[in-house]
Write an enzyme that holds these catalytic residues in place. Structure first.
Site, PDB file in Angstrom:
ATOM      1  N   SER A 294      67.071  35.725  39.086  1.00  0.00           N
ATOM      2  CA  SER A 294      67.102  34.628  38.135  1.00  0.00           C
ATOM      3  C   SER A 294      68.099  34.853  36.996  1.00  0.00           C
ATOM      4  O   SER A 294      69.309  34.821  37.205  1.00  0.00           O
ATOM      5  CB  SER A 294      65.680  34.390  37.598  1.00  0.00           C
ATOM      6  N   ASP A 305      82.488  35.987  38.142  1.00  0.00           N
ATOM      7  CA  ASP A 305      83.412  34.869  38.358  1.00  0.00           C
ATOM      8  C   ASP A 305      84.561  34.869  37.360  1.00  0.00           C
ATOM      9  O   ASP A 305      85.668  34.419  37.671  1.00  0.00           O
ATOM     10  CB  ASP A 305      82.663  33.533  38.287  1.00  0.00           C
ATOM     11  N   LYS A 319      67.108  34.193  43.476  1.00  0.00           N
ATOM     12  CA  LYS A 319      66.299  33.120  42.883  1.00  0.00           C
ATOM     13  C   LYS A 319      67.208  32.250  42.016  1.00  0.00           C
ATOM     14  O   LYS A 319      67.473  32.561  40.867  1.00  0.00           O
ATOM     15  CB  LYS A 319      65.156  33.678  42.034  1.00  0.00           C
TER      16      LYS A 319
END
Length: 438
Positions: A294, A305, A319
């Site tokens: 999460s 990224d 998740k």
């Protein structure tokens, strides 16, 4: 006529789910159908209320029906009665009572350990991420909702709970854990030479503040000699979304951190970084594993990224869904999955997780090739040294050997060692003189 309450509740859950998700479509075709289904619910409720073999209160039946509806949606949607809602609010503040494990419902019907929380009773008892709990104090967990199972794990501080664990094909075994008040500082830190190590155990209201204090402490002690940071998110089950955003923002100067996308296009949210990098561009390595879930995956995905950090370890939990807590007055609250997380590049985390840039499994390091094994003095019948100081020198040698043996017994964190090596390599490369050809 005998009616099994669990079967009835499952039926009510299916019925209410169909009502909630399909009501708008049903109304378009046949508005009266919705009212017929509501009448059906009333009829079933009345039968359970009057004919079930054991007397149940109206509140118990209705709450069970609501729980059935929500738990049938996905493993993370659920109903929180007033007591559970209060417990959840305490947990997000960083202190709660229990065993010290974050759990979810496995498709098999067993309880799956997302991760044990550092330094809690479960952690000290050896519970590991990925363990499946099949019994609680000898009673099977099959047929229980996640909240019911968690309820059973709660109890008086100092009381024992025996869990039957299934782990990676091993024979099931019992672990007894003593309940305690769990006080979890969400951020711990220390220096590994010239590298700052920051461990985030969960994302609570205290996380952002703890992170900044850690970096300030490193800068105060090392200054320009600080070579980089290791951000350890292993076995971090997640927590508050705003804290995950704040932690990511702390290391990013610009760009998207995460987006949440729901059913309605107008509800899409994008969260962007503000100028300012508390690490001032120093190299960062983020450690993740199968217990990183999460909010942990949001941080790892954002830094990956934007090429702000190298991700090292094993694939994360996966998740990638957003749960919204919707208070229901004095009756508690509902936890409803309302959106999915997407990393800045548009990747969905759900059921896929974050793949590390450098995959490093947990390894057991064997101490070999040290040249310390059987010695002449260990051989049966070997000649004694008759020099005057031999006995004293032999005692010194034995003391050194015993010291080395103790050092070798200390377990090595292989993933952390590789992260430290990586930062040292990056720092060395950046300090190398550059030559240009004309």
């Amino acid at each position: 006529m005998t009616i099994r309450l669990s079967t009835t509740i499952a039926f009510l859950g299916t019925f209410l789910l169909a009502t909630q998700l399909g009501a708008q479509e049903v109304k378009k075709d046949d508005p009266s159908k919705t009212y017929q289904l509501l009448d059906l619910f009333g009829d079933v409720f009345e039968k359970v209320r009057t004919d079930y073999v054991e007397e149940k209160t109206d509140q118990e039946i209705i709450e069970a029906a609501i729980q059935g509806m929500l738990s049938s949606l996905d493993p993370h949607s659920s109903f929180l009665n007033a007591d559970h809602f209060k417990d959840m609010q305490v947990q997000t503040k960083g202190q709660f009572g229990g065993l010290g494990i974050q759990v979810s419902m496995d498709p098999s019907g067993l309880i799956k350990v997302i991760s044990p929380i550092d330094e809690t009773p479960a952690f000290k008892a050896g519970i590991k991420a990925g363990d499946l709990i099949s019994h609680l104090d000898g009673q099977p967990v099959n047929g229980l909702t996640l909240n019911q199972a968690v309820d059973k794990m709660r109890g008086p501080v100092g009381a024992d709970m025996t869990m039957t664990i299934r782990r990676n094909g091993e024979k099931p075994f019992d672990v007894t854990v003593t309940r305690a008040v769990i006080k979890v500082p969400s951020v711990r830190h220390h220096l590994e030479g010239d590298v700052g190590y920051i461990r985030i155990t969960s994302f609570t209201e205290q996380t952002e503040m703890g992170l900044k204090k850690a970096v300030d402490a490193f800068n105060e002690e090392k200054g320009d000699r600080l070579k980089g940071l290791v951000l350890d998110l292993r076995n971090n089950p997640g927590g508050l979304l705003d804290q995950a955003i704040s932690v990511s923002d702390a290391f990013l100067n610009q760009g998207e951190i995460v987006s949440t996308r729901s059913r309605r296009v107008e509800d899409i949210q994008r969260f962007n970084a503000r100028p300012g990098d508390i690490a001032d561009g120093l190299p960062i390595v983020v450690l993740i594993n199968g217990g990183s879930a999460s909010a942990s995956e949001i941080v790892a995905g954002a830094l990956q990224d934007h090429a702000r950090a190298l991700i090292l370890g094993t694939r994360s939990f996966g998740k990638g869904s957003v749960q919204t807590i919707i208070p229901m007055g004095t009756n508690g609250a509902m936890r409803l999955t309302t959106a999915r997380y997407y990393t800045p590049s548009g990747r969905s985390i759900q059921a896929v997780g974050i793949e590390p840039d450098i995959k490093v499994e947990i390894a057991r390091i064997e101490k070999i090739g040290t040249g310390v094994g059987t010695r002449e003095a260990d051989l049966r019948g070997s000649l004694e040294n008759t020099d005057e100081n031999a006995e004293e020198r032999q005692k010194k040698v034995e003391a050194e050997r015993n010291g080395k043996d103790k050092e070798e017994e200390k377990p090595e964190d292989y993933q952390l060692s590789r992260a430290l090596d990586l930062i040292a390599g990056i720092a060395l490369y950046s300090e190398m003189p550059r030559t240009t050809e004309e």
